[in-house]
Design a protein around this motif. Sequence first.
Motif, short mmCIF file in Angstrom:
data_model
loop_
_atom_site.label_atom_id
_atom_site.label_comp_id
_atom_site.label_asym_id
_atom_site.label_seq_id
_atom_site.Cartn_x
_atom_site.Cartn_y
_atom_site.Cartn_z
N GLU A 1 0.82 -1.21 0.00
CA GLU A 1 0.00 0.00 0.00
C GLU A 1 0.86 1.26 0.00
O GLU A 1 0.39 2.33 -0.39
CB GLU A 1 -0.93 -0.01 1.21
CG GLU A 1 -1.98 -1.11 1.13
CD GLU A 1 -2.82 -1.21 2.38
OE1 GLU A 1 -3.67 -0.32 2.58
OE2 GLU A 1 -2.61 -2.17 3.16
N ALA A 2 2.11 1.14 0.42
CA ALA A 2 3.00 2.30 0.49
C ALA A 2 3.43 2.79 -0.89
O ALA A 2 3.55 4.00 -1.11
CB ALA A 2 4.24 1.95 1.31
N ILE A 3 3.64 1.88 -1.82
CA ILE A 3 4.23 2.24 -3.11
C ILE A 3 3.43 3.31 -3.86
O ILE A 3 3.99 4.33 -4.26
CB ILE A 3 4.47 0.98 -3.98
CG1 ILE A 3 5.35 -0.03 -3.26
CG2 ILE A 3 5.04 1.36 -5.34
CD1 ILE A 3 6.67 0.50 -2.71
N PRO A 4 2.12 3.15 -4.07
CA PRO A 4 1.40 4.20 -4.80
C PRO A 4 1.32 5.52 -4.03
O PRO A 4 1.32 6.59 -4.63
CB PRO A 4 0.01 3.61 -5.04
CG PRO A 4 -0.11 2.44 -4.14
CD PRO A 4 1.27 1.98 -3.81
N ILE A 5 1.30 5.44 -2.70
CA ILE A 5 1.27 6.67 -1.89
C ILE A 5 2.58 7.42 -2.04
O ILE A 5 2.60 8.64 -2.26
CB ILE A 5 0.99 6.34 -0.40
CG1 ILE A 5 -0.40 5.74 -0.25
CG2 ILE A 5 1.16 7.60 0.47
CD1 ILE A 5 -0.67 5.13 1.12
N ILE A 6 3.70 6.70 -1.95
CA ILE A 6 5.02 7.32 -2.11
C ILE A 6 5.15 7.95 -3.49
O ILE A 6 5.58 9.09 -3.62
CB ILE A 6 6.14 6.28 -1.88
CG1 ILE A 6 6.15 5.79 -0.44
CG2 ILE A 6 7.50 6.86 -2.26
CD1 ILE A 6 6.99 4.55 -0.20
N ALA A 7 4.76 7.20 -4.52
CA ALA A 7 4.85 7.71 -5.90
C ALA A 7 4.04 8.98 -6.06
O ALA A 7 4.51 9.96 -6.65
CB ALA A 7 4.39 6.64 -6.89
N ASP A 8 2.84 9.01 -5.51
CA ASP A 8 1.98 10.19 -5.60
C ASP A 8 2.61 11.39 -4.89
O ASP A 8 2.60 12.50 -5.42
CB ASP A 8 0.60 9.87 -5.00
CG ASP A 8 -0.39 11.00 -5.21
OD1 ASP A 8 -0.59 11.40 -6.38
OD2 ASP A 8 -0.96 11.47 -4.21
N LEU A 9 3.18 11.16 -3.73
CA LEU A 9 3.83 12.26 -2.99
C LEU A 9 5.05 12.79 -3.74
O LEU A 9 5.30 14.00 -3.75
CB LEU A 9 4.21 11.81 -1.58
CG LEU A 9 3.02 11.52 -0.65
CD1 LEU A 9 3.50 10.85 0.64
CD2 LEU A 9 2.24 12.78 -0.35
N LEU A 10 5.81 11.90 -4.38
CA LEU A 10 6.96 12.34 -5.17
C LEU A 10 6.51 13.17 -6.37
O LEU A 10 7.10 14.21 -6.67
CB LEU A 10 7.78 11.13 -5.65
CG LEU A 10 8.62 10.44 -4.58
CD1 LEU A 10 9.13 9.09 -5.09
CD2 LEU A 10 9.79 11.33 -4.16
N ILE A 11 5.47 12.71 -7.06
CA ILE A 11 4.96 13.44 -8.22
C ILE A 11 4.48 14.83 -7.80
O ILE A 11 4.75 15.82 -8.47
CB ILE A 11 3.83 12.65 -8.92
CG1 ILE A 11 4.41 11.41 -9.60
CG2 ILE A 11 3.08 13.51 -9.91
CD1 ILE A 11 3.37 10.40 -10.04
#
Length: 159
Positions: free
Chosen positions: A16-26
């Motif tokens: 569940e962390a991966i899409p959240i991290i990607a979104d925060l980076l974007i």
Amino acid sequence: MNNDTNDHTYFPSPEEAIPIIADLLIKKDFNTLAKYYDLAHSEIKLADLKSGDFFIRKERPEIAHPAEFWRYKHPFSPGFTYSSLTAGPRENVYLIRVEIVIDQGAASPSQEGYDSFYMISSAKGWQILPDVVDEDKNTEQPSIITEALASPPWKIEKI
């Protein structure tokens, strides 16, 4: 994602962390992303995370993938998806592998890319560690894959 009183934030799981991290980076929301890091045993300063300097490279390296994966220093470049986890170098620390598959068209095979970073698990949830993964020390395939390939049913010898 859960918050505690010390303004630390936790993921429910690495998947569940991966899409959240990607979104925060974007979104370049480095203040929020910084809350997901466990800096307790690190010399990294929270200010470096919040400024974005820890996450983003400003200068393109001489040799770089055209998809601009080079731009992201930690933990991975957006576009990657969860692949697996294996035990890391310390108790409750895990190596998280992410992957990306790039379709290069009908005439070319897909291009695959991998990256990895560490997360720590606690009763509160999962946090990212700022440690850099030394690929030379982590060359083993993820345990999920090696266990699956170690003794496939069609190769088990009956005695």
